[in-house]
Structures are given as C-alpha cells and as structure tokens.
Scaffold this motif. Structure first.
Motif, PDB file in Angstrom:
ATOM      1  N   PHE A 157      40.719  18.264  67.568  1.00  0.00           N
ATOM      2  CA  PHE A 157      41.249  19.491  66.975  1.00  0.00           C
ATOM      3  C   PHE A 157      42.495  19.174  66.132  1.00  0.00           C
ATOM      4  O   PHE A 157      42.659  19.715  65.038  1.00  0.00           O
ATOM      5  N   THR A 158      43.347  18.301  66.618  1.00  0.00           N
ATOM      6  CA  THR A 158      44.546  17.923  65.859  1.00  0.00           C
ATOM      7  C   THR A 158      44.160  17.249  64.546  1.00  0.00           C
ATOM      8  O   THR A 158      44.750  17.532  63.500  1.00  0.00           O
ATOM      9  N   ILE A 159      43.165  16.385  64.581  1.00  0.00           N
ATOM     10  CA  ILE A 159      42.706  15.717  63.356  1.00  0.00           C
ATOM     11  C   ILE A 159      42.193  16.751  62.352  1.00  0.00           C
ATOM     12  O   ILE A 159      42.538  16.717  61.169  1.00  0.00           O
ATOM     13  N   MET A 194      45.184  18.749  60.999  1.00  0.00           N
ATOM     14  CA  MET A 194      46.014  17.980  60.063  1.00  0.00           C
ATOM     15  C   MET A 194      45.496  18.103  58.634  1.00  0.00           C
ATOM     16  O   MET A 194      46.285  18.172  57.695  1.00  0.00           O
ATOM     17  N   GLN A 195      44.179  18.153  58.486  1.00  0.00           N
ATOM     18  CA  GLN A 195      43.589  18.278  57.155  1.00  0.00           C
ATOM     19  C   GLN A 195      43.905  19.638  56.532  1.00  0.00           C
ATOM     20  O   GLN A 195      43.899  19.775  55.311  1.00  0.00           O
ATOM     21  N   LYS A 196      44.163  20.642  57.360  1.00  0.00           N
ATOM     22  CA  LYS A 196      44.388  22.010  56.873  1.00  0.00           C
ATOM     23  C   LYS A 196      45.872  22.357  56.786  1.00  0.00           C
ATOM     24  O   LYS A 196      46.294  23.001  55.830  1.00  0.00           O
ATOM     25  N   ILE A 197      46.659  21.967  57.822  1.00  0.00           N
ATOM     26  CA  ILE A 197      48.049  22.425  57.893  1.00  0.00           C
ATOM     27  C   ILE A 197      49.054  21.281  58.022  1.00  0.00           C
ATOM     28  O   ILE A 197      50.228  21.520  58.307  1.00  0.00           O
ATOM     29  N   GLY A 198      48.608  20.063  57.835  1.00  0.00           N
ATOM     30  CA  GLY A 198      49.510  18.915  57.888  1.00  0.00           C
ATOM     31  C   GLY A 198      50.140  18.726  59.255  1.00  0.00           C
ATOM     32  O   GLY A 198      49.520  18.994  60.284  1.00  0.00           O
ATOM     33  N   THR A 199      51.383  18.304  59.253  1.00  0.00           N
ATOM     34  CA  THR A 199      52.044  17.979  60.503  1.00  0.00           C
ATOM     35  C   THR A 199      52.320  19.193  61.385  1.00  0.00           C
ATOM     36  O   THR A 199      52.656  19.038  62.568  1.00  0.00           O
ATOM     37  N   SER A 200      52.158  20.387  60.892  1.00  0.00           N
ATOM     38  CA  SER A 200      52.295  21.582  61.742  1.00  0.00           C
ATOM     39  C   SER A 200      51.272  21.570  62.869  1.00  0.00           C
ATOM     40  O   SER A 200      51.429  22.279  63.865  1.00  0.00           O
ATOM     41  N   ALA A 201      50.239  20.755  62.737  1.00  0.00           N
ATOM     42  CA  ALA A 201      49.208  20.636  63.775  1.00  0.00           C
ATOM     43  C   ALA A 201      49.785  20.179  65.112  1.00  0.00           C
ATOM     44  O   ALA A 201      49.207  20.467  66.160  1.00  0.00           O
ATOM     45  N   PHE A 251      37.295  26.166  76.451  1.00  0.00           N
ATOM     46  CA  PHE A 251      38.078  25.664  75.331  1.00  0.00           C
ATOM     47  C   PHE A 251      39.188  26.652  75.025  1.00  0.00           C
ATOM     48  O   PHE A 251      38.934  27.845  74.875  1.00  0.00           O
ATOM     49  N   ALA A 252      40.419  26.154  74.946  1.00  0.00           N
ATOM     50  CA  ALA A 252      41.577  26.973  74.597  1.00  0.00           C
ATOM     51  C   ALA A 252      41.958  26.670  73.157  1.00  0.00           C
ATOM     52  O   ALA A 252      42.314  25.531  72.824  1.00  0.00           O
ATOM     53  N   LEU A 253      41.881  27.691  72.317  1.00  0.00           N
ATOM     54  CA  LEU A 253      42.153  27.551  70.888  1.00  0.00           C
ATOM     55  C   LEU A 253      43.411  28.333  70.520  1.00  0.00           C
ATOM     56  O   LEU A 253      43.747  29.316  71.182  1.00  0.00           O
ATOM     57  N   PRO A 254      44.081  27.932  69.452  1.00  0.00           N
ATOM     58  CA  PRO A 254      45.238  28.700  69.004  1.00  0.00           C
ATOM     59  C   PRO A 254      44.848  30.136  68.643  1.00  0.00           C
ATOM     60  O   PRO A 254      43.668  30.450  68.456  1.00  0.00           O
ATOM     61  N   ALA A 299      42.681  28.827  62.727  1.00  0.00           N
ATOM     62  CA  ALA A 299      42.492  27.779  63.725  1.00  0.00           C
ATOM     63  C   ALA A 299      41.182  27.981  64.480  1.00  0.00           C
ATOM     64  O   ALA A 299      40.476  27.009  64.779  1.00  0.00           O
ATOM     65  N   CYS A 300      40.837  29.233  64.770  1.00  0.00           N
ATOM     66  CA  CYS A 300      39.563  29.513  65.450  1.00  0.00           C
ATOM     67  C   CYS A 300      38.391  29.133  64.557  1.00  0.00           C
ATOM     68  O   CYS A 300      37.419  28.534  65.023  1.00  0.00           O
ATOM     69  N   LYS A 301      38.504  29.459  63.291  1.00  0.00           N
ATOM     70  CA  LYS A 301      37.464  29.093  62.324  1.00  0.00           C
ATOM     71  C   LYS A 301      37.298  27.575  62.265  1.00  0.00           C
ATOM     72  O   LYS A 301      36.187  27.056  62.332  1.00  0.00           O
ATOM     73  N   ASP A 302      38.415  26.858  62.157  1.00  0.00           N
ATOM     74  CA  ASP A 302      38.357  25.396  62.068  1.00  0.00           C
ATOM     75  C   ASP A 302      37.753  24.780  63.331  1.00  0.00           C
ATOM     76  O   ASP A 302      36.910  23.884  63.251  1.00  0.00           O
ATOM     77  N   ALA A 303      38.190  25.255  64.497  1.00  0.00           N
ATOM     78  CA  ALA A 303      37.657  24.720  65.756  1.00  0.00           C
ATOM     79  C   ALA A 303      36.162  24.981  65.861  1.00  0.00           C
ATOM     80  O   ALA A 303      35.392  24.099  66.269  1.00  0.00           O
ATOM     81  N   TRP A 304      35.743  26.189  65.494  1.00  0.00           N
ATOM     82  CA  TRP A 304      34.317  26.509  65.579  1.00  0.00           C
ATOM     83  C   TRP A 304      33.524  25.680  64.572  1.00  0.00           C
ATOM     84  O   TRP A 304      32.564  24.991  64.929  1.00  0.00           O
ATOM     85  N   ASP A 305      33.914  25.763  63.306  1.00  0.00           N
ATOM     86  CA  ASP A 305      33.130  25.136  62.238  1.00  0.00           C
ATOM     87  C   ASP A 305      33.066  23.613  62.361  1.00  0.00           C
ATOM     88  O   ASP A 305      32.015  23.015  62.133  1.00  0.00           O
ATOM     89  N   GLU A 306      34.175  23.005  62.719  1.00  0.00           N
ATOM     90  CA  GLU A 306      34.264  21.546  62.685  1.00  0.00           C
ATOM     91  C   GLU A 306      33.912  20.857  64.010  1.00  0.00           C
ATOM     92  O   GLU A 306      33.556  19.686  64.000  1.00  0.00           O
ATOM     93  N   ILE A 307      34.064  21.563  65.130  1.00  0.00           N
ATOM     94  CA  ILE A 307      33.854  20.914  66.428  1.00  0.00           C
ATOM     95  C   ILE A 307      32.805  21.647  67.263  1.00  0.00           C
ATOM     96  O   ILE A 307      31.804  21.066  67.684  1.00  0.00           O
TER      97      ILE A 307
END
Length: 180
Positions: free
Chosen positions: A108-110, A113-120, A136-139, A144-152
């Motif tokens: 999730f951090t990786i 990082m692609q979306k929000i840089g070091t704020s991850a 799974f606990a998501l932000p 962030a929910c979209k990214d977690a769902w779509d990418e993982i």
C-alpha cells in the motif's frame, strides 16, 4: 506474468465495509461509498456495512462480530489509520488478527508513493486474517480507498488472478482449528 486467467470462472466474495469515524454518517461516507461502488462493480457482494466511532474496543468488537459471521469473507475498514490520538483502527485490527499480512502495508505504501509521494508515510494501512476472514484497514480518504482497491485488493480478491490470490486459499485460512 501476473494477470487474470480468463479461462477460470469468477468467484464473488462477500465483503463487509466498516467506516471508522466520529463524524461521518451514511449520507456523507464517501470512502465507504467508494469501496461499495468498486466491490459491487467488480462482481462481489456487499455482505454488511456499518459506521463505528473512533474507539478501539468498539472497532474490535465489530470486527470480531463480522469475522464470526459465516456470510462475510472479507472486511474492509476505512478511517483511523493515521497518526493522531483518535486513530486507533490499526490497533483494533491487531487486537483481532490471528495473523498479520505484513506485506499489505508495504505494498500500500508503494502504491501511495506513486500518488502522494512521501506523504504516504503517514498511513498505517494494515491487513490480516482472523477466524477465516480477511481484514484490511485502509485510510479514510476516497483516493486511498480507490488506490487500495484498484491496485491491490481487486486483483487479490479475484480468483482468476495469477500466479496466486487470496480467494484460492480461503478454505485453508482456518485449517489450524480443524486439526486434532
């Protein structure tokens, strides 16, 4: 090469969505809505939905109740994964886990990082297993929910995903309970 094997049949998963917030209601729960929209669009079933306040014991109680429900395969929570004093979702999840999926937070951090840089680094997303249920606990942000769902989660909750996925090992998640 990882990807979807179209020769296999899709298996819908029963997913519960829990929003952790002191202020959100069903009317303005954008992160919960994002997860529900994505999981149903993917062909999965919404098994339950709820909102619980930022209280460690209340969160853990809801997670345990849903883990004990045979009609729920996966629990996605959103909110409370940050660093403030009220952010206790991660601790509540860990109170319930039998096994933590350490790599989930890393991946999730990786992705973040692609979306929000070091704020991850400010997210403490986590995943685990309890009572044969994935958690799974998501932000708490819709992005962030979209990214977690779509990418993982979308690939890992699709039985057709190769080389492996979470769905194919559902029958073995609680095998330790069946041993004599």
């Amino acid at each position: 090469m990882p990807g979807i094997d179209e020769t296999l049949e899709f298996i819908p998963v029963r997913i519960a969505v829990l929003t952790v917030s002191d202020t959100r209601t069903e009317a303005d729960d954008r992160s919960g809505d994002t997860l529900v929209d994505r999981l149903t669009a993917a062909g999965h079933r919404l098994a339950a939905r709820g909102i619980v306040r930022d209280d460690r014991a209340a969160i853990a109680e809801q997670l345990r109740d849903w883990c004990a429900d045979p009609a729920i395969d996966v629990i996605l929570s959103t909110g409370g994964t940050g660093l403030t004093g009220r952010d206790v979702t991660v601790e509540a999840h860990r109170d319930v886990y039998e096994k933590e999926i350490e790599a989930f937070g890393t991946v999730f951090t990786i992705v973040s990082m692609q979306k929000i840089g070091t704020s991850a680094v400010q997210s403490r997303a986590t995943g685990g297993v309890a009572m044969g249920t994935y958690l799974f606990a998501l932000p708490g942000s819709p992005g962030a929910c979209k990214d977690a769902w779509d990418e993982i989660l979308a690939p890992q909750l699709d039985y057709r995903h190769r080389p492996c996925n979470f769905v194919e090992i559902f029958p073995r998640l609680d095998e330790h309970r069946r041993r004599k």
